[in-house]
Design a protein around this motif. Structure first.
Motif, PDB file in Angstrom:
ATOM      1  N   UNK A  60     -14.264   7.471  -7.804  1.00 20.29           N
ATOM      2  CA  UNK A  60     -13.478   6.317  -7.391  1.00 20.29           C
ATOM      3  C   UNK A  60     -12.046   6.746  -7.096  1.00 20.29           C
ATOM      4  N   UNK A  61     -11.412   6.088  -6.153  1.00 23.46           N
ATOM      5  CA  UNK A  61     -10.053   6.441  -5.754  1.00 23.46           C
ATOM      6  C   UNK A  61      -9.161   5.210  -5.806  1.00 23.46           C
ATOM      7  N   UNK A  62      -7.882   5.423  -5.932  1.00 26.06           N
ATOM      8  CA  UNK A  62      -6.931   4.333  -5.875  1.00 26.06           C
ATOM      9  C   UNK A  62      -6.955   3.709  -4.486  1.00 26.06           C
ATOM     10  N   UNK A  63      -6.695   2.413  -4.447  1.00 22.11           N
ATOM     11  CA  UNK A  63      -6.622   1.726  -3.169  1.00 22.11           C
ATOM     12  C   UNK A  63      -5.374   2.210  -2.430  1.00 22.11           C
ATOM     13  N   UNK A  64      -5.521   2.856  -1.278  1.00 19.44           N
ATOM     14  CA  UNK A  64      -4.340   3.398  -0.589  1.00 19.44           C
ATOM     15  C   UNK A  64      -3.348   2.322  -0.186  1.00 19.44           C
ATOM     16  N   UNK A  65      -3.838   1.089   0.048  1.00 17.57           N
ATOM     17  CA  UNK A  65      -2.937   0.026   0.442  1.00 17.57           C
ATOM     18  C   UNK A  65      -1.983  -0.353  -0.692  1.00 17.57           C
ATOM     19  N   UNK A 107      11.615   1.844  -0.441  1.00 17.53           N
ATOM     20  CA  UNK A 107      10.671   2.961  -0.400  1.00 17.53           C
ATOM     21  C   UNK A 107       9.286   2.512  -0.847  1.00 17.53           C
ATOM     22  N   UNK A 108       8.252   3.058  -0.217  1.00 20.92           N
ATOM     23  CA  UNK A 108       6.895   2.779  -0.643  1.00 20.92           C
ATOM     24  C   UNK A 108       6.607   3.562  -1.919  1.00 20.92           C
ATOM     25  N   UNK A 109       5.890   2.944  -2.839  1.00 22.80           N
ATOM     26  CA  UNK A 109       5.667   3.547  -4.147  1.00 22.80           C
ATOM     27  C   UNK A 109       5.016   4.925  -4.044  1.00 22.80           C
ATOM     28  N   UNK A 151      -1.411  -0.203 -13.402  1.00 24.14           N
ATOM     29  CA  UNK A 151      -1.927  -1.190 -12.457  1.00 24.14           C
ATOM     30  C   UNK A 151      -2.636  -0.536 -11.273  1.00 24.14           C
ATOM     31  N   UNK A 152      -2.747   0.792 -11.280  1.00 28.67           N
ATOM     32  CA  UNK A 152      -3.425   1.566 -10.234  1.00 28.67           C
ATOM     33  C   UNK A 152      -2.792   1.347  -8.858  1.00 28.67           C
ATOM     34  N   UNK A 153      -1.464   1.220  -8.876  1.00 33.35           N
ATOM     35  CA  UNK A 153      -0.718   1.169  -7.621  1.00 33.35           C
ATOM     36  C   UNK A 153      -0.440   2.585  -7.146  1.00 33.35           C
ATOM     37  N   UNK A 154      -0.098   3.474  -8.089  1.00 32.99           N
ATOM     38  CA  UNK A 154       0.091   4.896  -7.816  1.00 32.99           C
ATOM     39  C   UNK A 154      -0.692   5.698  -8.843  1.00 32.99           C
ATOM     40  N   UNK A 155      -0.843   6.984  -8.582  1.00 35.23           N
ATOM     41  CA  UNK A 155      -1.646   7.808  -9.465  1.00 35.23           C
ATOM     42  C   UNK A 155      -0.867   8.606 -10.482  1.00 35.23           C
TER      43      UNK A 155
END
Length: 411
Positions: A60-65, A107-109, A151-155
């Motif tokens: 499973x991967x983090x949602x790139x969005x 900036x994007x996270x 929150x799985x926004x970034x890894x």
């Protein structure tokens, strides 16, 4: 990361093990969507949470969005996520406007890297800000990124290994044997404590709690069936008005842990009986079933300073005035180390961020336990092997062929 939440039901604390309410919920994100699954038992919730993390590890991967969200948006979400008073939120917004917004706001996270954090630090120091101030604001940054990771926004947290509660350069002070009360001394101090808060003294000595944590014990934080206490509140001079009804009182979070974080510590059966006796004698109050109430005001927590003053009176009456509430934590850790409990377990129980803290404070006890461990193994192996000396072949230092040739030459 999958997080386990506990939502209290209306059943009395000692009836909860037999009720049918699903009080444990596992919260996790899947494809960017927040999901929750309820469970009756903590063991089932933990097993499910482990399974969620394992499935992530398998592909499973983090949602790139999610990583495309800008820092300003995540900052607002982080501020609103905790149970903060309006004054605290205003302070955070002031810090954001003065120190974070211009650099990170747009900036994007997923694009914020450790190098960006280092450049921000260099800029802060170049503006003449004190080192402690820069470190404090970096700790706030780290908390925001830790939230984003959860929150799985970034890894990963670009602040790396920031300690959000560093001691501003002050070294930890190792303790000595004179700082640890004997069992008889602990019992003597507790015997002199007021009955209204005597159970709190037992909690410090038997569960390793700090004074503020002991005063904030409630039925909601007790797992009576398993004998486990969730340490997630503390009484302090500046509590949460929403929880306590006044500015002074209890607040969520404890030392080295923020709001919503809890550590768990075992509650011996004897201490559980102390808690039961306390509830039978004095009852509980408030929505969470708080154990300790102010002797002067109903539905209020005892004053932290009053609790410390009562401890001082008790130690003086017991003839051991040199001891402080910390001495009871030292007693707890000392007994645990001498009993052979792994250091990482002890560190988790008493709320140390890492075992390194435990080693620095209780180093002489750890070394003594290592010596005891070596002595135990010597007695176990050395004495058993003594009659066999000379009859156990030593391993050859050469390949078998060479060893045979050497023996032939010697012959």
């Amino acid at each position: 990361m999958a997080a386990i939440k506990h939502e209290d039901c209306d059943c009395p604390g000692r009836r909860k093990p037999d009720c049918a309410h699903l009080t444990y919920r596992v919260a996790y994100r899947q494809a960017g969507e927040l999901r929750e699954v309820p469970f009756k038992r903590l063991e089932d919730a933990e097993s499910f949470a482990i399974g969620v993390e394992r499935r992530k590890d398998l592909g499973a991967r983090l949602d790139p969005e999610a990583g495309r969200r800008v820092f300003a948006d995540v900052w607002r979400e982080w501020v609103e996520a905790g149970a903060l008073e309006e004054s605290t939120k205003r302070n955070y917004q002031s810090v954001y406007g003065n120190h974070f917004g211009r650099t990170f706001g747009s900036m994007e996270m997923a694009d914020i890297a450790p190098a960006d954090i280092e450049r921000w630090e260099a800029y802060q120091r170049g503006r003449g800000y004190a080192e402690n101030g820069v470190n404090g604001r970096k700790n706030v940054l780290s908390s925001v990124f830790n939230y984003a990771v959860t929150a799985e926004i970034i890894g990963r947290n670009p602040c790396r290994k920031v300690n959000p509660h560093r001691r501003a350069g002050r070294p930890l002070t190792p303790i000595g044997d004179d700082d640890i009360p004997a069992m008889e001394e602990v019992m003597g101090i507790i015997a002199e404590a007021p009955k209204l808060i005597r159970a709190g003294f037992w909690a410090m000595a038997g569960c390793g709690l700090r004074p503020g944590e002991a005063l904030a014990i409630s039925s909601a934080s007790m797992n009576w069936d398993r004998g486990i206490l969730a340490v997630d509140h503390q009484v302090s001079a500046y509590g949460c008005q929403k929880i306590s009804g006044s500015r002074r009182g209890v607040k969520r979070g404890t030392k080295s842990r923020g709001s919503g974080e809890a550590r768990r510590t075992p509650v011996p059966h004897s201490i559980r009986q102390v808690f039961n006796d306390h509830v039978d004698a004095f009852g509980m109050w408030g929505d969470r079933g708080w154990f300790f109430e102010s002797p002067r005001q109903n539905d209020r927590h005892p004053s932290y300073d009053w609790f410390l003053a009562q401890f001082k009176v008790a130690t003086t009456a017991a003839g051991t005035p040199r001891y402080t509430p910390k001495s009871f934590r030292h007693f707890f850790v000392s007994e645990a180390i001498h009993s052979g409990i792994p250091l990482f377990e002890i560190a988790a129980w008493v709320g140390h961020r890492t075992t390194r803290t435990t080693e620095l404070i209780y180093g002489h006890l750890v070394r003594r336990s290592m010596h005891q461990g070596a002595l135990v193994m010597h007695n176990r192996l050395g004495l058993d092997l003594a009659p066999l000396q000379g009859s156990i072949p030593l391993p050859s230092l050469h390949p078998s062929g060479e060893a045979a040739d050497d023996q032939d030459d010697a012959a």
